[in-house]
Scaffold this motif. Sequence first.
Motif, PDB file in Angstrom:
ATOM      1  N   LEU A 278       0.826  -1.194   0.000  1.00  0.00           N
ATOM      2  CA  LEU A 278       0.000   0.000   0.000  1.00  0.00           C
ATOM      3  C   LEU A 278       0.861   1.245   0.000  1.00  0.00           C
ATOM      4  O   LEU A 278       1.757   1.396   0.812  1.00  0.00           O
ATOM      5  N   ASP A 279       0.577   2.112  -0.922  1.00  0.00           N
ATOM      6  CA  ASP A 279       1.246   3.408  -0.963  1.00  0.00           C
ATOM      7  C   ASP A 279       0.279   4.456  -0.463  1.00  0.00           C
ATOM      8  O   ASP A 279      -0.779   4.146   0.057  1.00  0.00           O
ATOM      9  N   GLU A 280       0.664   5.683  -0.684  1.00  0.00           N
ATOM     10  CA  GLU A 280      -0.267   6.773  -0.401  1.00  0.00           C
ATOM     11  C   GLU A 280      -1.220   6.816  -1.575  1.00  0.00           C
ATOM     12  O   GLU A 280      -1.242   7.739  -2.358  1.00  0.00           O
ATOM     13  N   TYR A 281      -2.000   5.809  -1.641  1.00  0.00           N
ATOM     14  CA  TYR A 281      -2.812   5.588  -2.836  1.00  0.00           C
ATOM     15  C   TYR A 281      -4.155   6.269  -2.735  1.00  0.00           C
ATOM     16  O   TYR A 281      -4.781   6.616  -3.718  1.00  0.00           O
ATOM     17  N   GLY A 282      -4.592   6.482  -1.539  1.00  0.00           N
ATOM     18  CA  GLY A 282      -5.878   7.130  -1.358  1.00  0.00           C
ATOM     19  C   GLY A 282      -6.992   6.160  -1.059  1.00  0.00           C
ATOM     20  O   GLY A 282      -8.117   6.552  -0.803  1.00  0.00           O
ATOM     21  N   GLY A 283      -6.668   4.897  -1.086  1.00  0.00           N
ATOM     22  CA  GLY A 283      -7.710   3.921  -0.803  1.00  0.00           C
ATOM     23  C   GLY A 283      -7.113   2.587  -0.453  1.00  0.00           C
ATOM     24  O   GLY A 283      -6.016   2.254  -0.867  1.00  0.00           O
ATOM     25  N   VAL A 284      -7.831   1.849   0.312  1.00  0.00           N
ATOM     26  CA  VAL A 284      -7.367   0.509   0.660  1.00  0.00           C
ATOM     27  C   VAL A 284      -8.102  -0.476  -0.213  1.00  0.00           C
ATOM     28  O   VAL A 284      -9.301  -0.698  -0.060  1.00  0.00           O
ATOM     29  N   ARG A 285      -7.353  -1.053  -1.114  1.00  0.00           N
ATOM     30  CA  ARG A 285      -8.003  -1.929  -2.068  1.00  0.00           C
ATOM     31  C   ARG A 285      -6.960  -2.816  -2.735  1.00  0.00           C
ATOM     32  O   ARG A 285      -5.880  -2.362  -3.074  1.00  0.00           O
ATOM     33  N   CYS A 286      -7.321  -4.043  -2.908  1.00  0.00           N
ATOM     34  CA  CYS A 286      -6.416  -4.977  -3.566  1.00  0.00           C
ATOM     35  C   CYS A 286      -6.339  -4.659  -5.058  1.00  0.00           C
ATOM     36  O   CYS A 286      -7.359  -4.593  -5.731  1.00  0.00           O
ATOM     37  N   PRO A 287      -5.133  -4.456  -5.586  1.00  0.00           N
ATOM     38  CA  PRO A 287      -4.970  -4.138  -7.008  1.00  0.00           C
ATOM     39  C   PRO A 287      -5.231  -5.336  -7.913  1.00  0.00           C
ATOM     40  O   PRO A 287      -5.356  -5.186  -9.120  1.00  0.00           O
ATOM     41  N   TYR A 288      -5.295  -6.513  -7.342  1.00  0.00           N
ATOM     42  CA  TYR A 288      -5.462  -7.717  -8.156  1.00  0.00           C
ATOM     43  C   TYR A 288      -6.923  -8.076  -8.356  1.00  0.00           C
ATOM     44  O   TYR A 288      -7.348  -8.379  -9.451  1.00  0.00           O
ATOM     45  N   CYS A 289      -7.678  -8.044  -7.260  1.00  0.00           N
ATOM     46  CA  CYS A 289      -9.073  -8.478  -7.380  1.00  0.00           C
ATOM     47  C   CYS A 289     -10.051  -7.376  -6.977  1.00  0.00           C
ATOM     48  O   CYS A 289     -11.250  -7.521  -7.131  1.00  0.00           O
ATOM     49  N   GLY A 290      -9.511  -6.262  -6.456  1.00  0.00           N
ATOM     50  CA  GLY A 290     -10.390  -5.152  -6.116  1.00  0.00           C
ATOM     51  C   GLY A 290     -11.055  -5.286  -4.767  1.00  0.00           C
ATOM     52  O   GLY A 290     -11.878  -4.465  -4.392  1.00  0.00           O
ATOM     53  N   HIS A 291     -10.679  -6.303  -4.046  1.00  0.00           N
ATOM     54  CA  HIS A 291     -11.260  -6.517  -2.735  1.00  0.00           C
ATOM     55  C   HIS A 291     -10.790  -5.417  -1.782  1.00  0.00           C
ATOM     56  O   HIS A 291      -9.687  -4.903  -1.912  1.00  0.00           O
ATOM     57  N   ARG A 292     -11.633  -5.094  -0.836  1.00  0.00           N
ATOM     58  CA  ARG A 292     -11.318  -3.970   0.029  1.00  0.00           C
ATOM     59  C   ARG A 292     -10.890  -4.359   1.426  1.00  0.00           C
ATOM     60  O   ARG A 292     -10.661  -3.497   2.256  1.00  0.00           O
ATOM     61  N   VAL A 293     -10.848  -5.624   1.685  1.00  0.00           N
ATOM     62  CA  VAL A 293     -10.426  -6.045   3.017  1.00  0.00           C
ATOM     63  C   VAL A 293      -9.013  -6.599   2.939  1.00  0.00           C
ATOM     64  O   VAL A 293      -8.776  -7.645   2.352  1.00  0.00           O
ATOM     65  N   LEU A 294      -8.111  -5.861   3.534  1.00  0.00           N
ATOM     66  CA  LEU A 294      -6.728  -6.294   3.537  1.00  0.00           C
ATOM     67  C   LEU A 294      -6.292  -6.583   4.964  1.00  0.00           C
ATOM     68  O   LEU A 294      -6.655  -5.874   5.893  1.00  0.00           O
TER      69      LEU A 294
END
Length: 44
Positions: free
Chosen positions: A14-30
């Motif tokens: 996770l970077d300073e991306y602005g959101g918590v989200r898996c880049p592979y499947c789009g899931h939001r629970v990490l």
Amino acid sequence: MSYKCSRCKRDVELDEYGGVRCPYCGHRVLLKERAPVVKEVDVR
Ligand SMILES: [Zn+2]
């Protein structure tokens, strides 16, 4: 910081991306990666 996606189990950086989200499947629970807690419990 290293996280793991709770759906596809892939490691996510996770970077300073602005959101918590898996880049592979789009899931939001990490899940926060940390050293596995191995505890031996003596159950009697
Ligand atoms: Zn995922």
